[in-house]
Design an enzyme around this catalytic site. Structure first.
Site, PDB file in Angstrom:
ATOM      1  N   ASN A 189       0.706  -0.976  -0.143  1.00  0.00           N
ATOM      2  CA  ASN A 189       0.173  -0.115  -0.002  1.00  0.00           C
ATOM      3  C   ASN A 189       0.763   1.301  -0.415  1.00  0.00           C
ATOM      4  O   ASN A 189       1.918   1.181   0.620  1.00  0.00           O
ATOM      5  CB  ASN A 189      -0.933   0.083   1.194  1.00  0.00           C
ATOM      6  CG  ASN A 189      -1.856  -1.208   1.175  1.00  0.00           C
ATOM      7  OD1 ASN A 189      -2.114  -1.686   0.195  1.00  0.00           O
ATOM      8  ND2 ASN A 189      -2.403  -1.647   2.280  1.00  0.00           N
ATOM      9  N   VAL A 190       0.300   2.226  -0.661  1.00  0.00           N
ATOM     10  CA  VAL A 190       1.313   3.673  -0.589  1.00  0.00           C
ATOM     11  C   VAL A 190       0.403   4.660   0.004  1.00  0.00           C
ATOM     12  O   VAL A 190       0.677   5.685  -0.140  1.00  0.00           O
ATOM     13  CB  VAL A 190       1.159   4.024  -2.207  1.00  0.00           C
ATOM     14  CG1 VAL A 190       2.194   3.030  -3.150  1.00  0.00           C
ATOM     15  CG2 VAL A 190      -0.206   4.110  -2.998  1.00  0.00           C
ATOM     16  N   ASP A 191      -0.577   4.059   1.006  1.00  0.00           N
ATOM     17  CA  ASP A 191      -1.252   5.211   1.939  1.00  0.00           C
ATOM     18  C   ASP A 191      -0.681   5.668   3.245  1.00  0.00           C
ATOM     19  O   ASP A 191      -1.306   6.490   4.066  1.00  0.00           O
ATOM     20  CB  ASP A 191      -2.525   4.596   2.021  1.00  0.00           C
ATOM     21  CG  ASP A 191      -2.755   3.162   2.776  1.00  0.00           C
ATOM     22  OD1 ASP A 191      -1.737   2.960   3.329  1.00  0.00           O
ATOM     23  OD2 ASP A 191      -3.496   2.528   2.432  1.00  0.00           O
TER      24      ASP A 191
ATOM     25  N   HIS B 297       6.071  -0.600  -2.620  1.00  0.00           N
ATOM     26  CA  HIS B 297       5.735   0.441  -3.857  1.00  0.00           C
ATOM     27  C   HIS B 297       5.763   1.961  -3.471  1.00  0.00           C
ATOM     28  O   HIS B 297       5.182   2.839  -4.278  1.00  0.00           O
ATOM     29  CB  HIS B 297       4.206  -0.027  -4.323  1.00  0.00           C
ATOM     30  CG  HIS B 297       4.045  -1.588  -4.726  1.00  0.00           C
ATOM     31  ND1 HIS B 297       2.903  -2.008  -4.790  1.00  0.00           N
ATOM     32  CD2 HIS B 297       5.128  -2.152  -5.024  1.00  0.00           C
ATOM     33  CE1 HIS B 297       3.184  -3.121  -5.250  1.00  0.00           C
ATOM     34  NE2 HIS B 297       4.377  -3.442  -5.611  1.00  0.00           N
TER      35      HIS B 297
ATOM     36  N   CYS C 181      16.644  15.811 -10.342  1.00  0.00           N
ATOM     37  CA  CYS C 181      17.704  15.907  -9.589  1.00  0.00           C
ATOM     38  C   CYS C 181      17.293  15.006  -8.288  1.00  0.00           C
ATOM     39  O   CYS C 181      18.300  14.861  -7.406  1.00  0.00           O
ATOM     40  CB  CYS C 181      17.720  17.492  -8.933  1.00  0.00           C
ATOM     41  SG  CYS C 181      16.262  17.953  -7.792  1.00  0.00           S
TER      42      CYS C 181
ATOM     43  N   GLY D 227      -5.103  -8.996   3.174  1.00  0.00           N
ATOM     44  CA  GLY D 227      -5.784  -8.172   2.237  1.00  0.00           C
ATOM     45  C   GLY D 227      -5.099  -7.861   0.908  1.00  0.00           C
ATOM     46  O   GLY D 227      -5.053  -6.842   0.282  1.00  0.00           O
TER      47      GLY D 227
ATOM     48  N   SER E 197      -4.774  -9.742  -2.887  1.00  0.00           N
ATOM     49  CA  SER E 197      -5.319 -10.772  -4.041  1.00  0.00           C
ATOM     50  C   SER E 197      -3.915 -11.459  -4.537  1.00  0.00           C
ATOM     51  O   SER E 197      -3.866 -12.262  -5.319  1.00  0.00           O
ATOM     52  CB  SER E 197      -6.241 -10.334  -4.790  1.00  0.00           C
ATOM     53  OG  SER E 197      -5.701  -9.153  -5.606  1.00  0.00           O
TER      54      SER E 197
HETATM   55 ZN    ZN Z   1      14.782  18.515  -9.275  1.00  0.00          ZN
END
Ligand code: ZN
Length: 287
Positions: free
Chosen positions: A110-112, A127, A138, A226, A228
């Site tokens: 999860n990215v939350d 992720h 940069c 959680g 799949s």
């Molecule tokens: Zn930059």
């Protein structure tokens, strides 16, 4: 491989899981299903609404200014959902299990940021995370909160897209809103900003993958929560654990790609099931 335990009765299933995980140095691998109780839809799951259209790929994002405008416009609208979400009983139970020594590591797809928000500061975000932004020129990392202020200055605050929210902070918007959207460049070098998340068509950085393989190898049980396991980036850890003879337990509502590798398989709502699990194995440090 033994026949998976599929419990007909919820408590019996959680008791079987408790016997498997108590004091075992469990490695948790979590997915979108753990965050649905926080109001973040799981677009791949059975309970979530179907995603509208396919997610943007890395190649599209980096290859076209129009694609980036579309991404940031939709993401600016969807960010409210992610930013306001709170960890739920499932995240809190995982943290209890970690503090009391039953869980040795947490890897999340999860990215939350909700494991961190629940206190699991060292959760490995496979992720990446939507709360950070990286400059493709940069490489400077900056906070999403700061970018959100800049995007709001340029575009105003977008209305909550309601039912059209997506699990990755994306949201469906009318074309006109997308076309007039103004994207913010890197404040340091003027380069292209990308959320610090792994897009479809992009690889998880190798050192991060290696770290996860090491954590899985050191664990005595792999507990999938959680997910799949649709994408290989998570499924490969399940395959490695199964190959090494490490028991794999899966708690997920709906089938997963790892089911035939699981020793224990429960189809229960995660918040209540994990709270019960944490109660059963106890909060005392396990040594
Ligand atoms: Zn930059």
């Amino acid at each position: 491989m033994a026949e998976p335990v599929i419990a007909a009765e919820p408590s019996a299933g959680v008791e079987a899981l408790a016997r498997l995980v108590a004091g075992r140095g469990v490695v948790v691998l979590s997915g979108a299903g753990l965050s649905t109780e926080s109001g973040i839809p799981d677009y791949r799951g059975e309970t979530g609404s179907r995603r509208r259209g396919s997610p943007m790929t890395y190649q599209e994002f980096t290859g076209s200014e129009a694609a980036r405008r579309r991404y940031w416009a939709r993401s600016h609208a969807g960010w409210r959902t992610i930013d306001r979400a709170e960890p739920n009983a499932g995240h809190r139970a995982v943290e209890r299990l970690r503090r009391s020594g039953h869980v040795s590591a947490v890897i999340t797809q999860n990215v939350d940021g909700l494991h961190r928000a629940a206190g699991t500061r060292d959760a490995v975000e496979l992720h990446g995370g939507l709360d950070r932004v990286v400059c493709l020129t940069c490489r400077q990392l900056s906070s999403r909160a700061e970018l959100d202020r800049r995007l709001t200055e340029l575009n105003g605050e977008f209305a909550d897209p309601g039912a059209h929210r997506q699990a990755d902070g994306d949201a469906v918007l009318p074309d006109a809103a997308v076309e007039g959207f103004r994207v913010a460049p890197c404040a340091r070098c003027g380069g292209v900003l990308k959320p610090d998340v792994v897009f479809f068509g992009e690889s998880v950085p190798k050192p991060r993958v290696e770290r996860c393989f090491d954590l899985v190898a050191a664990g005595q049980v792999l507990l999938v929560l959680g997910s799949s396991l649709t994408v290989m980036s998570g499924l490969r850890f399940v395959r490695r654990a199964a190959r090494d003879g490490t028991p794999v337990a899966i708690v997920n509502q709906g089938p997963t790609r790892g089911d035939e590798l699981a020793t224990t398989r429960l189809g229960l709502p995660l918040g209540p099931a994990l709270s019960e699990l944490a109660d059963l194995v106890g909060d005392r440090p396990w040594r």
